[in-house]
Design a protein around this motif. Structure first.
Motif, PDB file in Angstrom:
ATOM      1  N   GLU A  52      12.847   7.020 102.306  1.00 31.43           N
ATOM      2  CA  GLU A  52      13.126   7.671 101.024  1.00 31.43           C
ATOM      3  C   GLU A  52      12.649   9.130 101.023  1.00 31.43           C
ATOM      4  N   LYS A  60       9.101   9.056  92.405  1.00 32.88           N
ATOM      5  CA  LYS A  60       9.430  10.437  92.037  1.00 32.88           C
ATOM      6  C   LYS A  60       8.175  11.295  92.128  1.00 32.88           C
ATOM      7  N   GLU A  68      15.346  18.115  98.473  1.00 30.64           N
ATOM      8  CA  GLU A  68      15.195  18.171  97.017  1.00 30.64           C
ATOM      9  C   GLU A  68      13.725  18.235  96.621  1.00 30.64           C
ATOM     10  N   GLU A  69      12.904  17.452  97.292  1.00 22.11           N
ATOM     11  CA  GLU A  69      11.476  17.400  96.968  1.00 22.11           C
ATOM     12  C   GLU A  69      10.789  18.727  97.256  1.00 22.11           C
ATOM     13  N   GLU A 115      15.074  11.229 103.039  1.00 23.49           N
ATOM     14  CA  GLU A 115      16.344  11.389 102.327  1.00 23.49           C
ATOM     15  C   GLU A 115      16.250  12.427 101.210  1.00 23.49           C
ATOM     16  N   SER A 116      15.096  12.526 100.597  1.00 22.99           N
ATOM     17  CA  SER A 116      14.928  13.455  99.474  1.00 22.99           C
ATOM     18  C   SER A 116      14.109  14.685  99.857  1.00 22.99           C
TER      19      SER A 116
END
Length: 456
Positions: free
Chosen positions: A338, A325, A345-346, A341-342
């Protein structure tokens, strides 16, 4: 006619005593015998009464114990349930804690009068939660802070609940015996438990939210520098100072205004702090820094890269740590599945501001570097560079890398990507010859590499 037969008194005449008939003696029973029998009967009666009373007491005690156990369970469930809901759903649920204490105390004192079990049940229930959550904190080290919070908060609630319930019981059952001094003490007690937290909240809101709710409140500041210092204090529980002479302003590719400052912690370690304008009119900024790199990651990555280089015989090894995170604030936003994929959002501006405000890394500062990288859960992105051909022993290199990771005390808590790259320095290009990926494992061992097929 016989004269004797006509005599009406003939049958009632006493018979003559036969001198040959034996005379029976009269037996007299002593009074002591009757006293003894009476005493035995009385003793038997008393014993039966005592057994009956003992049975009634046992039944009453059993009923009282069952009621106490029930109240303990109810209090324990309410304490933990309210704390859990307050942390995970809404901070205002904290109001339910004093409300439930008062309501249960009143219900129990109305039902049981002086025999109210609520004070004791609150104390035992809260301490039961405290003990259980403390044990859990020892077992689940990755969530130690959360479960330790539950343990401390439950212990405090149990003690305050005991005092509040006791006072309520006293007021309802023996109000007339409360003297003026005792009344003043009761008023001061309630004023303290209500006014104390309110004063702390108004005076130190950031610290209040962190201690009471295990959360960080939104920072309010008059200037950009004040916002930076408060955010860093929330994030690390460390006092920082910034050098206003070392300030640089620029615009990034997203047309965002960014300021770079040089700040210092209490040990005078130099830290680069970046503030990205989020809401200029409200003095709100996204704060990122390299404090964890300075304390842990830069040296750790250098040592591990050198170890892998030495063990594999590579020309060089590039190492990136992609965290589970907040890669914007800790570790590297390295290219891996990962991250892609994020990505949205990140890189969402609002998410970055919220993460910047809520990020708390203070509990990692007293750990050693291995504990930090294992607890924070990084994915290891490793690029082994050298002069490799299609006939090179790639499996041997991969096994060497995995063995080196395992022997370094690291835990596979988030997986790994390993690339073997042919580094042609003369032609100036890099060609990925071989690539494997591995998932995180329950035992924390780096193993079971899966070969990534090359695209045609």
């Amino acid at each position: 006619m016989n004269e004797n037969n006509n005599n009406p008194f003939n049958n009632d005449m006493p018979k003559p005593i036969n001198s040959n008939e034996e005379k029976k003696p009269i037996i007299e029973i002593p009074q002591a015998y009757y006293d003894k029998v009476a005493a035995e009967q009385h003793e038997k009666f008393l014993k039966e009464q005592e057994e009956k009373e003992q049975m009634q007491k046992r039944l009453a005690n059993k009923g009282s114990l069952n009621k106490l156990i029930s109240l303990v369970i109810v209090n324990a469930l309410l304490i933990f349930g309210l704390l859990y809901s307050m942390i995970n759903f809404n901070s205002l649920i904290i109001i339910g804690i004093p409300v439930y204490i008062v309501i249960l105390a009143i219900i129990e004192v109305v039902r049981s009068k002086n025999n109210s079990d609520q004070p004791l049940a609150n104390l035992i229930g809260g301490m039961l939660v405290a003990v259980v959550t403390f044990v859990i904190s020892m077992v689940r080290e990755s969530e130690m802070d959360l479960w330790t919070y539950y343990a401390i908060a439950s212990a405090i609630i149990s003690f305050l609940g005991f005092l509040i319930s006791t006072i309520i019981t006293k007021i309802f059952t023996d109000f007339k015996s409360i003297k003026a001094l005792s009344a003043v003490g009761i008023i001061l007690f309630f004023a303290l438990i209500i006014g104390g937290p309110f004063y702390f909240y108004k005076k130190y809101p950031e610290e209040f939210f962190k201690i009471v709710f295990l959360k960080q409140t939104e920072v309010h500041a008059e200037t950009e520098e004040e916002f930076i210092l408060k955010t860093l204090k929330n994030r690390y529980s460390v006092e920082f100072t910034c050098n206003n002479e070392k300030v640089r302003h620029y615009i990034n590719q997203y047309s965002q205004k960014i300021t770079k400052r040089t700040c210092y912690d209490s040990s005078q370690r130099e830290v680069n702090v970046f503030s990205t304008t989020y809401n200029e009119s409200e003095n709100q900024f996204i704060i990122s820094d390299d404090y964890m790199d300075i304390i842990y990651l830069t040296e750790f990555k250098t040592k591990l890269s050198n170890t892998l280089k030495s063990n594999t015989g590579a020309n060089s090894v590039k190492l990136y740590l992609y965290p589970e995170k907040n890669c914007t604030f800790v570790g590297d936003c390295a290219e891996c599945d990962e991250y892609f994929e994020s990505y949205d959002e990140e890189n969402d501006f609002s998410n970055q501001f919220n993460n910047s405000t809520q990020l708390n890394l203070s509990n990692y500062l007293n750990k050693n570097v291995l504990d930090f990288v294992n607890d924070y859960k990084f994915k290891y992105i490793i690029n082994v560079l050298g002069n490799y051909t299609e006939t090179s022993d790639f499996n041997a290199i991969i096994n060497t890398v995995l063995t080196s990771l395992n022997s370094s005390g690291l835990k596979n808590n988030y997986g790994y990507d390993i690339k073997i790259t042919d580094e042609n320095t003369l032609q100036g290009y890099e060609l990925i010859r071989y690539e494997v990926k591995g998932q995180k494992t329950d035992d924390g061992v780096f193993k079971d590499p899966v070969v990534v097929e090359k695209e045609n």
